[in-house]
Design a protein around this motif. Structure first.
Motif, PDB file in Angstrom:
ATOM      1  N   VAL A 150      30.085  42.276  47.912  1.00  0.00           N
ATOM      2  CA  VAL A 150      31.390  42.229  47.253  1.00  0.00           C
ATOM      3  C   VAL A 150      32.219  43.465  47.543  1.00  0.00           C
ATOM      4  O   VAL A 150      33.449  43.442  47.467  1.00  0.00           O
ATOM      5  N   ASP A 151      31.569  44.559  47.914  1.00  0.00           N
ATOM      6  CA  ASP A 151      32.252  45.840  48.083  1.00  0.00           C
ATOM      7  C   ASP A 151      33.380  45.724  49.104  1.00  0.00           C
ATOM      8  O   ASP A 151      33.216  45.184  50.192  1.00  0.00           O
ATOM      9  N   GLY A 152      34.560  46.219  48.725  1.00  0.00           N
ATOM     10  CA  GLY A 152      35.690  46.238  49.638  1.00  0.00           C
ATOM     11  C   GLY A 152      36.623  45.055  49.526  1.00  0.00           C
ATOM     12  O   GLY A 152      37.668  45.037  50.184  1.00  0.00           O
ATOM     13  N   VAL A 153      36.283  44.045  48.703  1.00  0.00           N
ATOM     14  CA  VAL A 153      37.156  42.876  48.590  1.00  0.00           C
ATOM     15  C   VAL A 153      38.390  43.225  47.761  1.00  0.00           C
ATOM     16  O   VAL A 153      38.346  44.073  46.872  1.00  0.00           O
ATOM     17  N   LEU A 154      39.508  42.589  48.108  1.00  0.00           N
ATOM     18  CA  LEU A 154      40.748  42.737  47.354  1.00  0.00           C
ATOM     19  C   LEU A 154      40.931  41.471  46.531  1.00  0.00           C
ATOM     20  O   LEU A 154      41.139  40.387  47.071  1.00  0.00           O
ATOM     21  N   VAL A 155      40.864  41.595  45.227  1.00  0.00           N
ATOM     22  CA  VAL A 155      40.736  40.459  44.327  1.00  0.00           C
ATOM     23  C   VAL A 155      42.064  40.163  43.658  1.00  0.00           C
ATOM     24  O   VAL A 155      42.755  41.069  43.180  1.00  0.00           O
ATOM     25  N   TYR A 209      30.197  44.489  38.392  1.00  0.00           N
ATOM     26  CA  TYR A 209      31.430  44.436  37.607  1.00  0.00           C
ATOM     27  C   TYR A 209      32.362  45.572  38.021  1.00  0.00           C
ATOM     28  O   TYR A 209      33.571  45.368  38.187  1.00  0.00           O
ATOM     29  N   GLY A 210      31.800  46.763  38.208  1.00  0.00           N
ATOM     30  CA  GLY A 210      32.619  47.909  38.579  1.00  0.00           C
ATOM     31  C   GLY A 210      33.287  47.745  39.930  1.00  0.00           C
ATOM     32  O   GLY A 210      34.462  48.111  40.110  1.00  0.00           O
ATOM     33  N   VAL A 211      32.562  47.189  40.889  1.00  0.00           N
ATOM     34  CA  VAL A 211      33.141  46.974  42.225  1.00  0.00           C
ATOM     35  C   VAL A 211      34.289  45.981  42.154  1.00  0.00           C
ATOM     36  O   VAL A 211      35.352  46.182  42.754  1.00  0.00           O
ATOM     37  N   LEU A 212      34.107  44.891  41.414  1.00  0.00           N
ATOM     38  CA  LEU A 212      35.175  43.900  41.279  1.00  0.00           C
ATOM     39  C   LEU A 212      36.376  44.490  40.556  1.00  0.00           C
ATOM     40  O   LEU A 212      37.529  44.268  40.948  1.00  0.00           O
ATOM     41  N   ARG A 213      36.127  45.238  39.513  1.00  0.00           N
ATOM     42  CA  ARG A 213      37.236  45.852  38.764  1.00  0.00           C
ATOM     43  C   ARG A 213      38.041  46.786  39.659  1.00  0.00           C
ATOM     44  O   ARG A 213      39.276  46.802  39.626  1.00  0.00           O
TER      45      ARG A 213
END
Length: 494
Positions: free
Chosen positions: A151-156, A173-177
């Motif tokens: 998930v790291d690096g995705v722009l959500v 959760y932190g990476v997504l946030r």
């Protein structure tokens, strides 16, 4: 199917109650054109308006806690599809502790697409990829594995996190946030009540309940930050509510199909345990159905003012972990024979990189305890290592150590003594959350006859019990000392 695209509303400070907002009305109209798996149109109910009001008001992070069978997955599936068709180049991710769990919401969304010819003109399901794509731009809904590196690096633009109580850490959760910022993304986390208040979800829930704005309406709690960036909705019974009164339970189950009679049928099912009913139907947090010491037993011993006064004679139990497990140091004060005070433990985490815990951290913790109290003895297992550290503390700081093996026989004695103190309410504590978690993580491992020892649960993630182990050893030595007042602690070993 009419789909309105529009800029996102600006975030508003204060409570984001937007029952009449254009975006929420557009979502309700969109849902009215979706068909549920029972063939009926999806109607957005008042509680769904409540739980999504903050989201459609522009709130960055929303946490929604609901008992099972209250349309959490269905609502999130509809929200993801609405987001896909109303947001330019949407990047919507569905994540959970496992890919299979995340697929539950995806399957609901895929079902909506398959049952709607109108929706099929706007989106397409990519077979074999667990992905739904926009037919007009590069937008997508995608199921993601729980691996942080993936998930790291995705722009959500939208992240939907399912069953956070099953996540082992808060890293995902932190990476997504952190991926929300560049595209003004938003995040919705849904879950049932958890079984570990020290878990990522438990910590998040506790922080949300401490927000400056909290409103309670029956069994619905709404908390939100003043800047409008965070909100939580929770439907749950309180600790003192009657879980066998279906009229009360209904208050925590806002979906219309939860009639009192339907709830009673679930309640009376032979397969429904009281533990499952409390968590899954009443939204009550319980720490493990197999805990050796039940939450109500431990919580009944809590006294917020039960602290160990400075200068008191204490026993310190030490459970050494080094590489995989935590190391715990637990103080115990015998105020009176029928009143034993458990102090707040010190719990040291291992480095996590395969190396050993620095023993200087243990030394520093013990020296700080010696400054506060008179140490009668530090109870430890010599087979767990640390001999050089022990010799240094005995030689240079005159701290006495008492050996206590963790073999079955002495541990069965220690754990039996500890359990007796709990049942007799001869032990009190200050309600420390870490100690509570370690206590409630432990299960009974039978050793034959009526003997047992505290142990970790075999199923599920490895949860620490080290503060309990340390406290039980210190308690056992203290009890033995009370029973043999004329003998020095140095004259016996365990």
């Amino acid at each position: 199917m009419a789909v309105a695209t529009k800029p996102r509303p600006k975030r508003k400070a204060g409570r984001a109650r937007t029952g009449g907002s254009p975006e929420l009305r557009a979502f309700e109209n969109f849902c009215g054109e979706l068909t549920l798996d029972n063939g009926l149109p999806m109607i957005v109910q008042p509680f769904q308006q409540e739980m999504l009001g903050d989201f459609f008001g522009g709130t960055r992070e929303s946490l929604i806690l609901l008992p099972k069978k209250n349309y959490k997955s269905t609502t999130m599936a509809a929200l993801a599809l609405f987001h896909l068709v109303s947001t330019d180049n949407a990047a919507c991710f569905m994540v959970a502790a496992s890919r299979d769990q995340a697929t539950i919401i995806y399957d609901q969304a895929r079902g909506f697409v398959h049952r709607s010819e109108a929706l099929q003109r706007h989106v397409s399901v990519k077979r074999g990829y667990r992905e739904i794509r926009s037919a007009t731009d590069d937008g997508f809904i995608r199921v993601m594995a729980s691996d942080v590196d993936t998930v790291d690096g995705v722009l959500v633009t939208l992240a939907i996190v399912d069953e956070l109580h099953r996540h082992k850490s808060a890293d995902l959760y932190g990476v997504l946030r952190d991926g929300l910022g560049p595209r003004n993304g938003r995040m919705v986390t849904i879950s049932t009540a958890g079984d570990d208040e020290s878990s990522p979800l438990g910590v998040m829930r506790e922080a949300a309940r401490s927000l400056p704005n909290v409103q309670v309406d029956g069994k619905h709690l709404h908390a939100w930050s003043t800047d409008g960036n965070y909100a939580m909705h929770e439907w749950s019974l309180g600790a003192g509510d009657d879980r066998d009164d279906m009229a009360v339970v209904k208050l925590a189950n806002p979906a219309e199909h939860h009639s009192i009679e339907a709830l009673r049928v679930r309640h009376d099912s032979p397969s429904m345990t009281s533990w499952q009913w409390a968590r899954f139907a009443c939204g009550v947090w319980l720490q493990g159905q197999d805990s050796a010491i039940q939450p109500e037993e431990w919580d009944a011993l809590a006294e917020p003012g039960a602290v160990i006064p400075a200068g008191s004679p204490v026993w310190i139990g030490v459970d050494l972990g080094w590489k995989l497990d935590t190391t715990a140091l637990a103080p115990l004060w015998i105020e009176a024979e029928d009143r034993r005070v458990a102090g707040t433990p010190v719990v040291l985490e291992p480095p996590g990189d395969g190396s050993l815990l620095d023993d200087r951290l243990i030394v520093d913790a013990l020296l700080q305890m010696r400054e506060r109290w008179q140490i009668l003895g530090v109870v430890y297992d010599p087979n767990a290592g640390g001999q050089q550290m022990v010799q240094q503390l005995e030689r240079d700081h005159a701290i006495p150590f008492v050996e206590h093996s963790q073999d079955n026989s002495p541990i069965a004695l220690a754990d039996g003594r500890f359990m007796e103190a709990v049942r007799r309410k001869a032990l009190v504590h200050d309600g420390d959350r870490t100690l509570r978690a370690h206590v409630l993580n432990a299960v009974e491992k039978p050793l034959g006859g009526e003997k047992f020892r505290f142990d970790r649960a075999r199923r599920g993630p490895r949860k620490p019990i080290d503060a309990l182990r340390a406290l039980a050893m210190a308690h056992s030595v203290a009890v033995a000392e009370m029973e043999r007042p004329r003998r020095s602690a140095k004259l016996y070993a365990f």
